[in-house]
Each structure stands twice: as structure tokens, then as C-alpha cells.
Design a protein around this motif. Structure first.
Motif, PDB file in Angstrom:
ATOM      1  N   LEU A   1      53.711  57.143  42.995  1.00 61.74           N
ATOM      2  CA  LEU A   1      52.427  57.840  43.068  1.00 61.74           C
ATOM      3  C   LEU A   1      51.438  57.245  42.076  1.00 61.74           C
ATOM      4  O   LEU A   1      51.833  56.688  41.043  1.00 61.74           O
ATOM      5  CB  LEU A   1      52.598  59.341  42.773  1.00 61.74           C
ATOM      6  CG  LEU A   1      53.394  60.182  43.761  1.00 61.74           C
ATOM      7  CD1 LEU A   1      54.875  60.099  43.460  1.00 61.74           C
ATOM      8  CD2 LEU A   1      52.940  61.625  43.723  1.00 61.74           C
ATOM      9  N   ALA A   2      50.176  57.409  42.367  1.00 60.11           N
ATOM     10  CA  ALA A   2      49.125  57.018  41.434  1.00 60.11           C
ATOM     11  C   ALA A   2      49.021  58.076  40.346  1.00 60.11           C
ATOM     12  O   ALA A   2      49.246  59.262  40.586  1.00 60.11           O
ATOM     13  CB  ALA A   2      47.798  56.891  42.167  1.00 60.11           C
TER      14      ALA A   2
ATOM     15  N   LYS B   1      45.686  60.626  40.861  1.00 60.27           N
ATOM     16  CA  LYS B   1      45.760  61.658  41.895  1.00 60.27           C
ATOM     17  C   LYS B   1      47.093  61.495  42.632  1.00 60.27           C
ATOM     18  O   LYS B   1      47.650  60.395  42.698  1.00 60.27           O
ATOM     19  CB  LYS B   1      44.593  61.540  42.860  1.00 60.27           C
ATOM     20  CG  LYS B   1      44.433  60.178  43.501  1.00 60.27           C
ATOM     21  CD  LYS B   1      43.206  60.152  44.396  1.00 60.27           C
ATOM     22  CE  LYS B   1      43.026  58.771  45.044  1.00 60.27           C
ATOM     23  NZ  LYS B   1      41.868  58.730  45.947  1.00 60.27           N
TER      24      LYS B   1
ATOM     25  N   TYR C   1      50.916  53.811  37.704  1.00 56.72           N
ATOM     26  CA  TYR C   1      51.836  54.427  38.655  1.00 56.72           C
ATOM     27  C   TYR C   1      52.894  55.259  37.915  1.00 56.72           C
ATOM     28  O   TYR C   1      53.230  54.994  36.757  1.00 56.72           O
ATOM     29  CB  TYR C   1      52.579  53.357  39.474  1.00 56.72           C
ATOM     30  CG  TYR C   1      51.698  52.491  40.322  1.00 56.72           C
ATOM     31  CD1 TYR C   1      51.128  52.970  41.502  1.00 56.72           C
ATOM     32  CD2 TYR C   1      51.453  51.161  39.954  1.00 56.72           C
ATOM     33  CE1 TYR C   1      50.349  52.147  42.290  1.00 56.72           C
ATOM     34  CE2 TYR C   1      50.664  50.340  40.738  1.00 56.72           C
ATOM     35  CZ  TYR C   1      50.115  50.835  41.905  1.00 56.72           C
ATOM     36  OH  TYR C   1      49.325  50.013  42.689  1.00 56.72           O
TER      37      TYR C   1
ATOM     38  N   ASN D   1      59.526  58.097  45.415  1.00 55.12           N
ATOM     39  CA  ASN D   1      58.084  58.113  45.702  1.00 55.12           C
ATOM     40  C   ASN D   1      57.338  57.449  44.556  1.00 55.12           C
ATOM     41  O   ASN D   1      57.568  57.802  43.383  1.00 55.12           O
ATOM     42  CB  ASN D   1      57.566  59.546  45.866  1.00 55.12           C
ATOM     43  CG  ASN D   1      58.018  60.192  47.161  1.00 55.12           C
ATOM     44  OD1 ASN D   1      57.728  59.693  48.242  1.00 55.12           O
ATOM     45  ND2 ASN D   1      58.735  61.305  47.049  1.00 55.12           N
TER      46      ASN D   1
ATOM     47  N   THR E   1      48.638  60.506  45.103  1.00 54.08           N
ATOM     48  CA  THR E   1      48.644  59.681  46.310  1.00 54.08           C
ATOM     49  C   THR E   1      49.918  58.852  46.330  1.00 54.08           C
ATOM     50  O   THR E   1      50.225  58.137  45.369  1.00 54.08           O
ATOM     51  CB  THR E   1      47.427  58.749  46.330  1.00 54.08           C
ATOM     52  OG1 THR E   1      46.235  59.534  46.291  1.00 54.08           O
ATOM     53  CG2 THR E   1      47.416  57.898  47.593  1.00 54.08           C
ATOM     54  N   VAL E   2      50.684  58.942  47.395  1.00 56.61           N
ATOM     55  CA  VAL E   2      51.927  58.189  47.507  1.00 56.61           C
ATOM     56  C   VAL E   2      51.599  56.788  48.000  1.00 56.61           C
ATOM     57  O   VAL E   2      51.126  56.598  49.118  1.00 56.61           O
ATOM     58  CB  VAL E   2      52.907  58.886  48.472  1.00 56.61           C
ATOM     59  CG1 VAL E   2      54.170  58.035  48.631  1.00 56.61           C
ATOM     60  CG2 VAL E   2      53.263  60.277  47.962  1.00 56.61           C
ATOM     61  N   PHE E   3      51.844  55.790  47.130  1.00 56.26           N
ATOM     62  CA  PHE E   3      51.595  54.408  47.521  1.00 56.26           C
ATOM     63  C   PHE E   3      52.779  53.812  48.273  1.00 56.26           C
ATOM     64  O   PHE E   3      52.592  52.946  49.142  1.00 56.26           O
ATOM     65  CB  PHE E   3      51.308  53.564  46.261  1.00 56.26           C
ATOM     66  CG  PHE E   3      49.878  53.617  45.834  1.00 56.26           C
ATOM     67  CD1 PHE E   3      49.004  52.584  46.139  1.00 56.26           C
ATOM     68  CD2 PHE E   3      49.382  54.717  45.140  1.00 56.26           C
ATOM     69  CE1 PHE E   3      47.676  52.637  45.750  1.00 56.26           C
ATOM     70  CE2 PHE E   3      48.063  54.767  44.749  1.00 56.26           C
ATOM     71  CZ  PHE E   3      47.200  53.733  45.057  1.00 56.26           C
TER      72      PHE E   3
END
Length: 298
Positions: free
Chosen positions: A114-115, A118, A148, A112, A120-122
Motif C-alpha cells: 500500500l501507499a 492513502k 510503501y 498487500n 491504495t493497493v499497488f
């Protein structure tokens, strides 16, 4: 039930020894497993940092640092970066698969991206040992430059190195078990279906099942060992019985043969049979013993 009691009563020391050996084996295995896990974890962290390093190179960044890898949960690690960067998902997947291909504990995992700001899965994908179970989304679009983190979660399992130690120790455990069960064989019981349970030796009556001698209407009780010993002689009267045969047949199941034990029981039998002068156990020097049975001429 009788068999179980014999084991518990006569072979307790062997049971204790086996339990201690098994405990020691699994204790050593636990230490080995811990050491193996530490090594695999350190190796895995190196591979994860290399994934981060190659990901930055793909983005054209050869100066930023990959921060120390963090273990954020059981079997889950996080790759962090010093600066913002951009990446192509297909490049990330290619780098990850290539570097983890030789790790025996990394056949199944989920990635995964993520940012940092927060959760958030990019982008995400899942790789399985069974390729038909792979989950891969479209990955050719370059992601925007941002902060990231890459989380990689591995499927729980036993490390191959630990399997090797475990399998390598099984023959030793099997050998110990064999020695134990061989040593705790039940004592040879008196034959229940002996063709002859009663022996007439001179004017003496030997009752095998009742473990008893009858001499001139006198009943003399025998112990189990005395009965087994006299039975061997009674089956071959006036024949030489080798000393080592008597020791083997009477004491082999005890695990330890004491040389003087045979002489002691021979002496006890002689004493119990002394009322019958026609029967005696004599020593044949260098060969063994013989039960001499004379004829009753009265």
C-alpha cells in the motif's frame, strides 16, 4: 440410575481429583500456548524485517532502515520503511515465499503493498499451501519510487509447536482417565442370577438377594459388604479362603484396602450368627479363614 448414584456417592473424591488434574493440564497448556505464541510472534517479526531488508537490497538501497514491524490486527503485520523505494513485485513475491517457507504457521497468507499517503493497493498476491489456490498477478513491472508499506495477513490456525505440546500431553490425560474410570467401577453387585440364592448353613437360612439371615425364626439383616463376604464363604463351606482373596474381592473396587476392615466385618458376621452354634468363621493362622458348618443331628 443406581450405578450413577454409587459413583457420585462413593467415588466423589476421585471425580474431584480428576477434575483438578484436567484443570491443571489445560491451565499448563494455556501457559505453554501463550509462551509458544510469543516465541512464534517474535520469530515471525524477525522474518518480516528480513523480508523488508532484502526488498531494499533488491532496490539497490543498502543504507535505509526497516522500521519496527507492527501488528495491526490478529494474524496481520505491517512492514514499514525509513525512506521511499522502488520494487519489482516478482522480487517481493520470491523473497516472501523463500523466507516464510520454513515457518509452520505461514503456509497461507495474503500480501498487500500500500501507499503510505492513502490506502491504495499497488500490488497484492495470495499464497496457499495448495498451490492451485495461489493468486498471483503480473509482477515484472517495476513500481515507481514512493513511500510503501507491506501488509502480510496470515491464515489463522494452531501453531505446530502448540500441537506438539497438546499431543504430547494427551497420553498423560488418557492415563489419568484410565486410572479414574478403573477406580470408579461400580461396586460388585450381588449376582442376580446366582444358581442358588438361598443357602442352608446348619440350621441357618442365608437369603442372598434379601441380605438376610434366618435363625430359629429370627430375621437378622445384613449389610451389603457382610452379604458379599458371607456369600464367598457360603459358596465354599469348610474350605480355607485366603485373606488376600477376601480383601481383593470385597474392597478392591474401593481403591484402598484397609487391613483391619476384614477383621471388623468377620467379627460382625460372627456376632450375627452366634445364635447358630453349628456355623462359625474361624481363623486359620497364616492362611486365611474358613466357614465351619456342622451337621444338624437333631
Amino acid at each position: 440410575m443406581r450405578y450413577s448414584l454409587n459413583i457420585l456417592a462413593g467415588k466423589g473424591k476421585y471425580l474431584v481429583i480428576l477434575v483438578l488434574l484436567v484443570f491443571a493440564f489445560f491451565s499448563c497448556l494455556a501457559f505453554i500456548k501463550a509462551d509458544g505464541n510469543d516465541f512464534d510472534m517474535a520469530r515471525k517479526e524477525v522474518l518480516l524485517r528480513k523480508i523488508g531488508h532484502e526488498l531494499l537490497l533488491q532496490a539497490g538501497d543498502s543504507t535505509s532502515r526497516v522500521l519496527p514491524v507492527q501488528k495491526i490486527a490478529d494474524n496481520e503485520y505491517q512492514i514499514r520503511f525509513e525512506n521511499d523505494f522502488t520494487f519489482r513485485p516478482d522480487s517481493l513475491m520470491s523473497i516472501t515465499q523463500r523466507l516464510l517457507a520454513n515457518d509452520p504457521s505461514a503456509s497461507d497468507y495474503v500480501v498487500n503493498v500500500l501507499a503510505c499517503a492513502k490506502p491504495t493497493v499497488f500490488y497484492a498476491f495470495a499464497i496457499s499451501k495448495n498451490k492451485s489456490n495461489n493468486i498471483v498477478a503480473c509482477g515484472k513491472r517495476r513500481q515507481p519510487t514512493a513511500c510503501y508499506v507491506v501488509n502480510i495477513k496470515f491464515k489463522p490456525g494452531v501453531y505446530a509447536s502448540n500441537k506438539g505440546y497438546l499431543l504430547g500431553g494427551l497420553p498423560l490425560l488418557a492415563f489419568v482417565g484410565f486410572i479414574f474410570f478403573r477406580s470408579v467401577k461400580p461396586r460388585k453387585a450381588l449376582p442376580k442370577h446366582q444358581p442358588q440364592d438361598l443357602f442352608t448353613l446348619g440350621r441357618m437360612l442365608f437369603n442372598v438377594q434379601q441380605k438376610q439371615l434366618t435363625i430359629h425364626n429370627n430375621c437378622i439383616e445384613l449389610t451389603g459388604t457382610e452379604t458379599r463376604l458371607l456369600l464367598i464363604f457360603a459358596l465354599a463351606p469348610n474350605q480355607i479362603i485366603a485373606r488376600n482373596r477376601l480383601q481383593k474381592e470385597i474392597w478392591e473396587d474401593e481403591g484402598v484396602i484397609v487391613g483391619r476392615s476384614l477383621d471388623m466385618f468377620i467379627s460382625k458376621l460372627r456376632k450375627k450368627m452366634e445364635l447358630e452354634p453349628l456355623v462359625n468363621i474361624v481363623v486359620i493362622r497364616g492362611k486365611g479363614y474358613r466357614l465351619e458348618v456342622g451337621e444338624d443331628l437333631s
